[in-house]
Motif scaffolding. Structure first.
Motif, PDB file in Angstrom:
ATOM      1  N   GLY A  76       0.787  -1.062   0.118  1.00 15.05           N
ATOM      2  CA  GLY A  76       0.099   0.125  -0.042  1.00 15.05           C
ATOM      3  C   GLY A  76       0.766   1.371   0.122  1.00 15.05           C
ATOM      4  O   GLY A  76       0.445   2.334  -0.710  1.00 15.05           O
ATOM      5  N   GLY A  77       1.846   1.209   0.834  1.00 14.42           N
ATOM      6  CA  GLY A  77       2.760   2.495   0.829  1.00 14.42           C
ATOM      7  C   GLY A  77       3.367   2.745  -0.450  1.00 14.42           C
ATOM      8  O   GLY A  77       3.717   3.919  -0.968  1.00 14.42           O
ATOM      9  N   ASP A  78       3.786   1.683  -1.324  1.00 13.41           N
ATOM     10  CA  ASP A  78       4.290   1.824  -2.826  1.00 13.41           C
ATOM     11  C   ASP A  78       3.135   2.466  -3.610  1.00 13.41           C
ATOM     12  O   ASP A  78       3.579   3.181  -4.634  1.00 13.41           O
ATOM     13  CB  ASP A  78       4.916   0.714  -3.172  1.00 13.41           C
ATOM     14  CG  ASP A  78       6.073   0.270  -2.782  1.00 13.41           C
ATOM     15  OD1 ASP A  78       7.035   1.444  -2.085  1.00 13.41           O
ATOM     16  OD2 ASP A  78       6.639  -0.732  -2.531  1.00 13.41           O
ATOM     17  N   ILE A  79       1.898   1.908  -3.694  1.00 15.79           N
ATOM     18  CA  ILE A  79       1.007   2.342  -4.259  1.00 15.79           C
ATOM     19  C   ILE A  79       0.512   3.763  -4.151  1.00 15.79           C
ATOM     20  O   ILE A  79       0.468   4.834  -5.111  1.00 15.79           O
ATOM     21  CB  ILE A  79      -0.324   1.462  -4.143  1.00 15.79           C
ATOM     22  CG1 ILE A  79      -0.213   0.125  -4.858  1.00 15.79           C
ATOM     23  CG2 ILE A  79      -1.611   2.264  -4.765  1.00 15.79           C
ATOM     24  CD1 ILE A  79      -1.447  -0.751  -4.406  1.00 15.79           C
ATOM     25  N   ILE A 118      10.462   0.570  -7.072  1.00 15.46           N
ATOM     26  CA  ILE A 118       9.298   0.417  -6.195  1.00 15.46           C
ATOM     27  C   ILE A 118       9.655  -0.951  -5.910  1.00 15.46           C
ATOM     28  O   ILE A 118       9.965  -2.143  -6.774  1.00 15.46           O
ATOM     29  CB  ILE A 118       8.040   0.339  -7.154  1.00 15.46           C
ATOM     30  CG1 ILE A 118       7.700   1.879  -7.545  1.00 15.46           C
ATOM     31  CG2 ILE A 118       6.866  -0.344  -6.311  1.00 15.46           C
ATOM     32  CD1 ILE A 118       7.404   2.624  -6.094  1.00 15.46           C
ATOM     33  N   GLU A 119       9.573  -1.515  -4.542  1.00 15.15           N
ATOM     34  CA  GLU A 119      10.085  -2.710  -4.007  1.00 15.15           C
ATOM     35  C   GLU A 119       8.870  -3.487  -3.870  1.00 15.15           C
ATOM     36  O   GLU A 119       8.897  -4.858  -4.049  1.00 15.15           O
ATOM     37  CB  GLU A 119      10.981  -2.637  -2.884  1.00 15.15           C
ATOM     38  CG  GLU A 119      12.166  -1.786  -2.818  1.00 15.15           C
ATOM     39  CD  GLU A 119      13.230  -2.688  -3.742  1.00 15.15           C
ATOM     40  OE1 GLU A 119      13.089  -3.805  -3.967  1.00 15.15           O
ATOM     41  OE2 GLU A 119      14.096  -2.086  -4.096  1.00 15.15           O
ATOM     42  N   GLY A 120       7.892  -2.965  -3.178  1.00 13.89           N
ATOM     43  CA  GLY A 120       6.701  -4.026  -2.746  1.00 13.89           C
ATOM     44  C   GLY A 120       5.613  -4.344  -3.996  1.00 13.89           C
ATOM     45  O   GLY A 120       4.651  -3.796  -3.988  1.00 13.89           O
ATOM     46  N   THR A 121       6.276  -4.929  -4.813  1.00 15.66           N
ATOM     47  CA  THR A 121       5.301  -5.396  -5.957  1.00 15.66           C
ATOM     48  C   THR A 121       5.703  -7.023  -6.481  1.00 15.66           C
ATOM     49  O   THR A 121       6.871  -7.080  -6.616  1.00 15.66           O
ATOM     50  CB  THR A 121       5.442  -4.452  -7.146  1.00 15.66           C
ATOM     51  OG1 THR A 121       4.755  -5.011  -8.431  1.00 15.66           O
ATOM     52  CG2 THR A 121       6.936  -4.244  -7.796  1.00 15.66           C
ATOM     53  N   TYR A 122       4.593  -7.651  -6.378  1.00 11.38           N
ATOM     54  CA  TYR A 122       4.720  -9.316  -6.475  1.00 11.38           C
ATOM     55  C   TYR A 122       3.766  -9.695  -7.197  1.00 11.38           C
ATOM     56  O   TYR A 122       2.724  -9.319  -7.711  1.00 11.38           O
ATOM     57  CB  TYR A 122       4.799  -9.756  -4.922  1.00 11.38           C
ATOM     58  CG  TYR A 122       5.483  -8.971  -4.022  1.00 11.38           C
ATOM     59  CD1 TYR A 122       6.749  -9.303  -4.026  1.00 11.38           C
ATOM     60  CD2 TYR A 122       4.868  -7.976  -3.117  1.00 11.38           C
ATOM     61  CE1 TYR A 122       7.485  -8.407  -2.712  1.00 11.38           C
ATOM     62  CE2 TYR A 122       5.560  -7.305  -2.364  1.00 11.38           C
ATOM     63  CZ  TYR A 122       6.796  -7.492  -2.246  1.00 11.38           C
ATOM     64  OH  TYR A 122       7.432  -6.606  -1.063  1.00 11.38           O
ATOM     65  N   GLU A 123       4.090 -11.067  -7.888  1.00  5.79           N
ATOM     66  CA  GLU A 123       3.166 -11.888  -8.653  1.00  5.79           C
ATOM     67  C   GLU A 123       3.821 -13.250  -8.304  1.00  5.79           C
ATOM     68  O   GLU A 123       4.624 -13.716  -7.820  1.00  5.79           O
ATOM     69  CB  GLU A 123       3.169 -11.564  -9.960  1.00  5.79           C
ATOM     70  CG  GLU A 123       4.491 -11.711 -10.795  1.00  5.79           C
ATOM     71  CD  GLU A 123       4.450 -11.632 -12.275  1.00  5.79           C
ATOM     72  OE1 GLU A 123       3.347 -11.725 -12.702  1.00  5.79           O
ATOM     73  OE2 GLU A 123       5.407 -11.269 -13.000  1.00  5.79           O
ATOM     74  N   PRO A 148      14.977 -13.107  -0.678  1.00  7.77           N
ATOM     75  CA  PRO A 148      14.742 -12.185   0.327  1.00  7.77           C
ATOM     76  C   PRO A 148      13.244 -12.028   0.812  1.00  7.77           C
ATOM     77  O   PRO A 148      13.058 -12.184   2.083  1.00  7.77           O
ATOM     78  CB  PRO A 148      15.224 -10.580  -0.305  1.00  7.77           C
ATOM     79  CG  PRO A 148      16.248 -11.142  -1.315  1.00  7.77           C
ATOM     80  CD  PRO A 148      15.621 -12.325  -1.658  1.00  7.77           C
ATOM     81  N   GLU A 149      12.205 -12.312   0.051  1.00 14.67           N
ATOM     82  CA  GLU A 149      10.973 -12.119   0.260  1.00 14.67           C
ATOM     83  C   GLU A 149      10.597 -13.328   0.902  1.00 14.67           C
ATOM     84  O   GLU A 149       9.589 -13.447   1.817  1.00 14.67           O
ATOM     85  CB  GLU A 149      10.167 -12.055  -0.983  1.00 14.67           C
ATOM     86  CG  GLU A 149      10.203 -10.611  -1.648  1.00 14.67           C
ATOM     87  CD  GLU A 149      11.414 -10.206  -2.118  1.00 14.67           C
ATOM     88  OE1 GLU A 149      12.053  -9.305  -2.119  1.00 14.67           O
ATOM     89  OE2 GLU A 149      11.985 -11.307  -2.840  1.00 14.67           O
ATOM     90  N   ASP A 155       5.752  -7.077   4.893  1.00 18.11           N
ATOM     91  CA  ASP A 155       4.396  -6.913   5.527  1.00 18.11           C
ATOM     92  C   ASP A 155       3.155  -7.132   4.764  1.00 18.11           C
ATOM     93  O   ASP A 155       2.217  -7.842   5.570  1.00 18.11           O
ATOM     94  CB  ASP A 155       4.267  -5.463   6.335  1.00 18.11           C
ATOM     95  CG  ASP A 155       5.369  -5.192   7.400  1.00 18.11           C
ATOM     96  OD1 ASP A 155       5.756  -6.234   7.907  1.00 18.11           O
ATOM     97  OD2 ASP A 155       5.679  -4.170   7.511  1.00 18.11           O
ATOM     98  N   VAL A 156       3.190  -6.718   3.580  1.00 21.38           N
ATOM     99  CA  VAL A 156       2.012  -7.047   2.723  1.00 21.38           C
ATOM    100  C   VAL A 156       1.780  -8.756   2.516  1.00 21.38           C
ATOM    101  O   VAL A 156       0.748  -9.117   2.259  1.00 21.38           O
ATOM    102  CB  VAL A 156       2.062  -6.218   1.341  1.00 21.38           C
ATOM    103  CG1 VAL A 156       3.183  -6.745   0.608  1.00 21.38           C
ATOM    104  CG2 VAL A 156       0.797  -6.036   0.914  1.00 21.38           C
TER     105      VAL A 156
END
Length: 717
Positions: free
Chosen positions: A220-223, A336-341, A589-590, A596-597
């Motif tokens: 959410g912070g990255d969005i 942008i670090e907090g983006t995943y699939e 690393p993830e 958190d997300v």
């Protein structure tokens, strides 16, 4: 609804990055690729001249020029990416620094988070929406965002499950009026049509939309940071993020996760180094400004029929191309670090997805030479096309090489060396050394990204620890390299067959993706990989017949073909992947330190509630929508008002008497979209005698009594 006024271009503001410097960067990058490729191709030509020209050498040179160009292009992305990283974060082209200038000011516009779904596990995608919702809520800016589940689901049971999951999600998050659900009656033009329908219907209320896939997850912070960038820079049309792969359990997905996480940053930074504001859109995990997307990104139908004509499958590249062509900028938010699939769990699932992407990318042959497209757009289209045409070219190169080896061996003639070539005069080396130098250069280009990434990871303690330490990192890199070499020949043959099938006119369908690591069975692997296995065995016999030296030269490729069945099966097994994970091998690393997300998504369960549930065996999905009072109420509330007529009344009676199994899918869909019909069915199954309705309905009603009786028995016990 969208504004019907004439399309507007971007606001005339100072460019974020100097156009002159951007052109200089592109000249340096592509000029370097061309120079190195021409030098390597001439070096091979000089070697052929030394050996004595063969009629296949001209074909080999032509194919080599293209293949080596692709290799140099990929390696130089990593090389320039490494240079960009060494140059420093502050000096690198980073558009998201605009968000830092805005501070913590309130957002002035409204934004949508949209997730198109197609026959997906609703519990899983609702968990991702819940995690994103809670993550944005933690920033204090949730009032600026609305969420949309855009369903194209064709499975009728899954349709009902989506409705109940959405209702539970809204109830527990307080999301009514902020989280919306819509199912299209007609899913025309696949995902592109789904997004287009949203833009035409609701897009006018939002400045931009975050587009997700069903397996997407974003912090959410990255969005919030991305939306601040969109507000700060009015020339920005699309802001694409580089998603990381997560949740891989099989060896195959862990290989992909590890490789993308370790080597990926180099390619991403190298790509951003030259594309800058002329980037591309990857279809998900991106923020898109709605107005120009609506004005300029309506996709045309291509001439002719599928597979090359008709609807555009790989719509994302084309939408970005149309945006850039109209003066809007498309950036890659590499920081942008907090983006995943998530990724397909097996090689076979990966190839199934590739079949659809292959057809979509080959359709771009219509567009790459279109007028008024900028250089960066053509470059992206070209790279997308060659991602699949490269395999048949590699296959041809091997065929031509075998032809040359066969002819030279069959002729029984020795080569008459010619030592008057340019390379001989300049460097004074013999043909053998010249061949070794070329081979070494190709292998250097091939492994350069891995070498650079490994050096960077080993020398930076923070990065090294994030992958589990030095030894897991080294072992993981070796294992990834070895298995990638074994998998590459099977992928080459599969892509060659895909391209051949498309050329012959075989179009691909639209199916849902398998996101679970169930593993590949031996029978399925034998069916799918029979062709490369037989080809590998036959080719190995031929290579040995030509000469043991030639067979040894071809061994890495032939071994991958011969072993593709067991390698496909073994890499699909989740238990082997989990065994490696215990030793932190192929870890990311993830995985070792979940963000958190990701923790929020793992704990998310708001969409599951026994009070509103359509998953019970006796009343699952469609049956629950008829029998269960709560599920029926939710389903009917989402339908448009309608009226019964003689035809619909007859349809209701037929469904009551013969059961849902006797109805066609079209009849069931008609009934499920008829609000008074669904209400009439619900009343009838509860009020009519059991003898007057089908057993499917009586068994569903009886299941409530069994549950109550079981509860009473437990209390007595």
């Amino acid at each position: 609804m969208m504004d019907e006024s004439a399309p507007d271009g971007p606001v005339k503001t100072r460019p974020f990055f100097s156009p002159v410097l951007a052109w200089f960067r592109r000249l340096v990058f592509f000029g370097s690729v061309v120079v190195v490729n021409l030098a390597a191709t001439y070096w091979l030509y000089d070697l052929f001249t030394r050996m004595g020209m063969h009629r296949a050498h001209v074909l080999l040179l032509g194919v080599f020029f293209i293949l080596n160009g692709l290799l140099v292009l990929g390696s130089f992305h990593a090389l320039f990416g490494a240079w960009d990283i060494l140059w420093g974060r502050k000096r690198a082209a980073r558009i998201t620094k605009l968000a830092e200038q805005a501070g913590d000011a309130p957002l002035t516009r409204r934004y949508a988070v949209v997730m198109p779904v197609y026959n997906e596990d609703c519990t899983r995608f609702c968990a991702r929406i819940e995690a994103i919702y809670r993550s944005i809520e933690a920033t204090g800016h949730i009032d600026s965002y609305d969420f949309f589940i855009l369903s194209d689901t064709r499975d009728l049971d899954l349709w009902v499950l989506e409705e109940t999951a959405w209702t539970n999600l809204c109830r527990k998050l307080g999301g009514f009026g902020r989280i919306y659900y819509r199912r299209r009656k007609i899913n025309s033009n696949r995902k592109a049509g789904n997004i287009g329908d949203f833009v035409r219907t609701w897009g006018g209320g939002y400045e931009a939309m975050v587009v997700l896939d069903a397996d997407s997850l974003m912090d959410g912070g990255d969005i919030l940071k991305m939306t601040r960038v969109m507000e700060a820079y009015p020339n920005l049309g699309i802001l694409q993020t580089p998603p990381k792969l997560i949740r891989g359990s099989s060896i195959f997905t862990r290989l992909q996760q590890f490789a993308m996480r370790l080597y990926g940053p180099l390619f991403i930074r190298g790509l951003n180094w030259w594309q800058l504001g002329g980037g591309s859109y990857w279809g998900h995990n991106a923020l898109i400004r709605v107005k120009p997307f609506s004005d300029f990104c309506e996709l045309p139908d291509l001439p002719g029929r599928e597979p090359f004509g008709g609807k555009i499958l790989s719509h994302d590249f084309v939408e970005a191309a149309l945006m850039v062509a109209q003066g809007w900028e498309v950036w890659l938010a590499w920081d942008i670090e907090g983006t995943y699939e998530e990724a397909p769990p097996t090689l076979i699932d990966h190839l199934k997805r590739d079949r659809r992407w292959c057809q979509g990318n080959l359709q771009h042959l219509w567009l790459i030479f279109a007028r008024k497209l900028p250089l960066t757009v053509r470059a992206h289209l070209f790279m997308g096309i060659m991602a699949y045409l490269g395999s048949p070219l590699w296959f041809l190169f091997l065929i031509f090489g075998t032809w040359v080896a066969w002819d030279r061996e069959a002729s029984g003639l020795s080569n008459l060396p010619y030592d008057g070539t340019l390379v001989d005069r300049l460097f004074h080396i013999d043909g053998r050394m010249q061949s070794l130098i070329l081979t070494g250069a190709i292998f250097l280009l091939l492994f350069l990204p891995k070498i650079l990434a490994m050096i960077g990871a080993v020398l930076v303690p923070r990065v090294r620890r994030s992958f589990g330490g030095l030894f897991p990192l080294l072992i993981g890199t070796f294992l990834e390299t070895l298995l990638s070499m074994l998998l590459a020949p099977a992928v080459m043959v599969a892509h060659t067959l895909m391209v051949s099938g498309i050329v012959l006119g075989h179009a691909v369908g639209w199916g849902s993706q398998n996101r679970e690591a169930d593993g590949t069975g031996w029978g399925e692997a034998l069916t799918v990989h029979a062709t490369p296995t037989i080809l590998g065995i036959g080719w190995a016999v031929l290579a040995w017949y030509i000469s043991p030296t030639f067979a040894a030269w071809m061994a890495p490729i032939l071994l991958g073909l011969i072993l593709c069945i067991p390698v496909s099966v073994w890499t699909s097994r989740a238990r082997y992947g989990k065994a490696l994970a215990r030793y932190k091998i192929l870890s990311t690393p993830e995985e070792l330190n979940p963000p958190d997300v990701l923790k929020l998504a793992d704990m998310a369960h708001a969409s599951v509630d026994p009070a509103l549930d359509a998953t019970q065996p006796a009343r699952h999905g469609l049956v629950a929508a008829v029998v269960d009072p709560y599920v029926n109420g939710v389903h009917v509330s989402l339908l448009e008002p309608g009226e019964m007529n003689e035809s619909s009344e007859a349809l209701v009676e037929r469904c009551l008497n013969m059961g849902p199994g006797a109805m066609s899918k079209e009849e069931l869909i008609e009934l499920m979209y008829l609000a008074p019909g669904m209400l009439a069915l619900h009343r009838a199954v509860w009020l009519r005698p059991a003898e007057g309705i089908h057993s499917a309905w009586t068994q569903a009603v009886e299941s409530y009594r069994r549950r109550l009786d079981a509860g009473a028995t437990e209390e007595l016990g």
